[in-house]
Design a protein around this motif. Structure first.
Motif, short mmCIF file in Angstrom:
data_model
loop_
_atom_site.label_atom_id
_atom_site.label_comp_id
_atom_site.label_asym_id
_atom_site.label_seq_id
_atom_site.Cartn_x
_atom_site.Cartn_y
_atom_site.Cartn_z
N ARG A 100 3.42 -15.53 13.01
CA ARG A 100 4.52 -16.27 13.60
C ARG A 100 4.70 -15.96 15.07
O ARG A 100 5.09 -16.82 15.86
CB ARG A 100 5.82 -15.94 12.84
N GLY A 101 4.46 -14.71 15.48
CA GLY A 101 4.67 -14.34 16.88
C GLY A 101 3.89 -15.22 17.84
O GLY A 101 4.43 -15.71 18.82
N GLY A 102 2.62 -15.43 17.53
CA GLY A 102 1.80 -16.27 18.41
C GLY A 102 2.29 -17.69 18.47
O GLY A 102 2.35 -18.31 19.54
N ALA A 103 2.68 -18.23 17.31
CA ALA A 103 3.17 -19.60 17.27
C ALA A 103 4.48 -19.72 18.04
O ALA A 103 4.70 -20.68 18.78
CB ALA A 103 3.37 -20.04 15.82
N SER A 104 5.37 -18.75 17.87
CA SER A 104 6.65 -18.80 18.55
C SER A 104 6.49 -18.75 20.06
O SER A 104 7.21 -19.44 20.80
CB SER A 104 7.55 -17.64 18.08
N GLN A 126 4.22 -19.95 21.77
CA GLN A 126 3.76 -21.24 22.28
C GLN A 126 4.83 -22.32 22.17
O GLN A 126 4.92 -23.20 23.02
CB GLN A 126 2.50 -21.69 21.51
N TYR A 127 5.67 -22.25 21.13
CA TYR A 127 6.65 -23.31 20.92
C TYR A 127 8.00 -23.06 21.59
O TYR A 127 8.71 -24.02 21.91
CB TYR A 127 6.87 -23.52 19.42
N LEU A 128 8.36 -21.82 21.78
CA LEU A 128 9.68 -21.53 22.36
C LEU A 128 9.90 -22.22 23.71
O LEU A 128 10.97 -22.81 23.93
CB LEU A 128 9.89 -20.03 22.49
N LEU A 146 10.80 -25.85 23.11
CA LEU A 146 12.14 -26.02 22.55
C LEU A 146 13.22 -25.73 23.58
O LEU A 146 14.22 -26.44 23.67
CB LEU A 146 12.30 -25.10 21.34
N LEU A 147 13.00 -24.69 24.37
CA LEU A 147 13.98 -24.36 25.40
C LEU A 147 14.09 -25.48 26.43
O LEU A 147 15.17 -25.75 26.97
CB LEU A 147 13.59 -23.05 26.09
N SER A 148 12.98 -26.17 26.69
CA SER A 148 12.97 -27.22 27.71
C SER A 148 13.78 -28.44 27.30
O SER A 148 14.23 -29.21 28.15
CB SER A 148 11.53 -27.63 28.05
N VAL A 149 13.94 -28.68 25.98
CA VAL A 149 14.68 -29.85 25.54
C VAL A 149 16.16 -29.55 25.31
O VAL A 149 16.93 -30.47 25.02
CB VAL A 149 14.06 -30.48 24.27
N CYS A 150 16.55 -28.30 25.42
CA CYS A 150 17.97 -27.97 25.29
C CYS A 150 18.72 -28.44 26.53
O CYS A 150 18.18 -28.41 27.64
CB CYS A 150 18.14 -26.45 25.12
N PRO A 151 19.97 -28.87 26.37
CA PRO A 151 20.76 -29.31 27.53
C PRO A 151 20.82 -28.24 28.61
O PRO A 151 20.95 -27.05 28.31
CB PRO A 151 22.14 -29.56 26.91
N GLU A 152 20.73 -28.66 29.85
CA GLU A 152 20.68 -27.72 30.96
C GLU A 152 21.94 -26.90 31.08
O GLU A 152 21.90 -25.75 31.56
CB GLU A 152 20.42 -28.47 32.27
N VAL A 175 19.44 -21.68 19.39
CA VAL A 175 19.09 -22.98 18.80
C VAL A 175 17.58 -23.11 18.62
O VAL A 175 17.10 -23.58 17.57
CB VAL A 175 19.63 -24.13 19.68
N ALA A 176 16.81 -22.68 19.62
CA ALA A 176 15.35 -22.77 19.53
C ALA A 176 14.83 -21.94 18.36
O ALA A 176 13.96 -22.40 17.60
CB ALA A 176 14.72 -22.30 20.84
N GLU A 177 15.33 -20.72 18.19
CA GLU A 177 14.88 -19.87 17.09
C GLU A 177 15.30 -20.47 15.74
O GLU A 177 14.55 -20.40 14.77
CB GLU A 177 15.46 -18.47 17.24
#
Length: 209
Positions: free
Chosen positions: A141-145, A147-149, A152-158, A168-170
């Motif tokens: 999971r660490g490697g996948a997280s 790459q994806y975090l 996910l962080l980029s689509v959260c409201p600024e 929210v991302a986690e």
């Protein structure tokens, strides 16, 4: 001096290509690409250098010249598959007009890719890491997280705080992973679809606050 075989066999008399040379690196990337394509189709079950060599159209000795054994080749192939899927996730972070999607819109967009054929191999890799963490921890999971975090962080409201974005991302990562495990093990779709819609609605409410 004998000329090298088309597959780059390093045992040819008087011939030794440097794996770090531009030509050698290009050959290594090509082999990795072919092995990765074969892995995406056949999965991790019974993975071996010889099976990988058949997929790459070469010999296991050639693979040993460019990679540090079966585990190294497997890890690099898994990482390449993840990079491809992460690229798709980044592309899904914006709509066709280049506007940034919301978290709810993003999960709806990426879900079909997450449950695709290549995703099956990546979930197998996580299972392998759980089965033998000392040997395959990097596939977990660490490697996948990692790459994806960022996606996910980029689509959260600024205007959200950094802590809220990470929470929210986690939450999204953990929930989607649970859906994927259920999809791979139970084969049921109704419950997963209902849970997925609940996740999307929860994200929409989170975005509205």
């Amino acid at each position: 001096m004998d000329t090298p075989a088309d597959d780059g066999t390093p045992e040819q008399a008087g011939y030794r290509r440097s794996a770090g040379s531009p030509r050698g690196e290009a050959r290594r990337r090509d082999l990795l690409h072919r092995v990765t394509d074969g892995l995406a189709v056949n999965g991790l079950v019974d993975f071996s250098l010889r099976r990988a060599a058949r997929a790459a159209g070469t010999t296991h000795k050639v693979l040993l010249y460019y990679f540090d054994g079966a585990d190294d080749l497997l890890k690099q192939s898994i990482f390449q598959l993840r990079e491809k899927r992460t690229g798709q996730a980044w592309a899904a972070a914006t709509d066709e007009g280049s506007a940034r999607r919301t978290p709810a819109e993003w999960v709806r967009t990426v879900w079909p890719d997450l449950v695709g054929a290549e995703a099956r191999v990546l979930e197998q890799a996580i299972g392998l890491a759980m089965y033998d963490p000392d040997r395959y921890a990097e596939l977990g999971r660490g490697g996948a997280s990692e790459q994806y975090l960022p996606v996910l962080l980029s689509v959260c409201p600024e205007h959200w705080s950094g802590q809220r974005k990470h929470e929210v991302a986690e939450m999204v990562l953990a929930t989607l992973r649970g859906f994927l495990v259920d999809a791979r093990t139970s084969g049921g779709t109704a419950g997963i679809a209902a849970g997925f819609e609940a996740l999307a609605r929860a994200l929409e409410r989170e975005e509205a606050t």
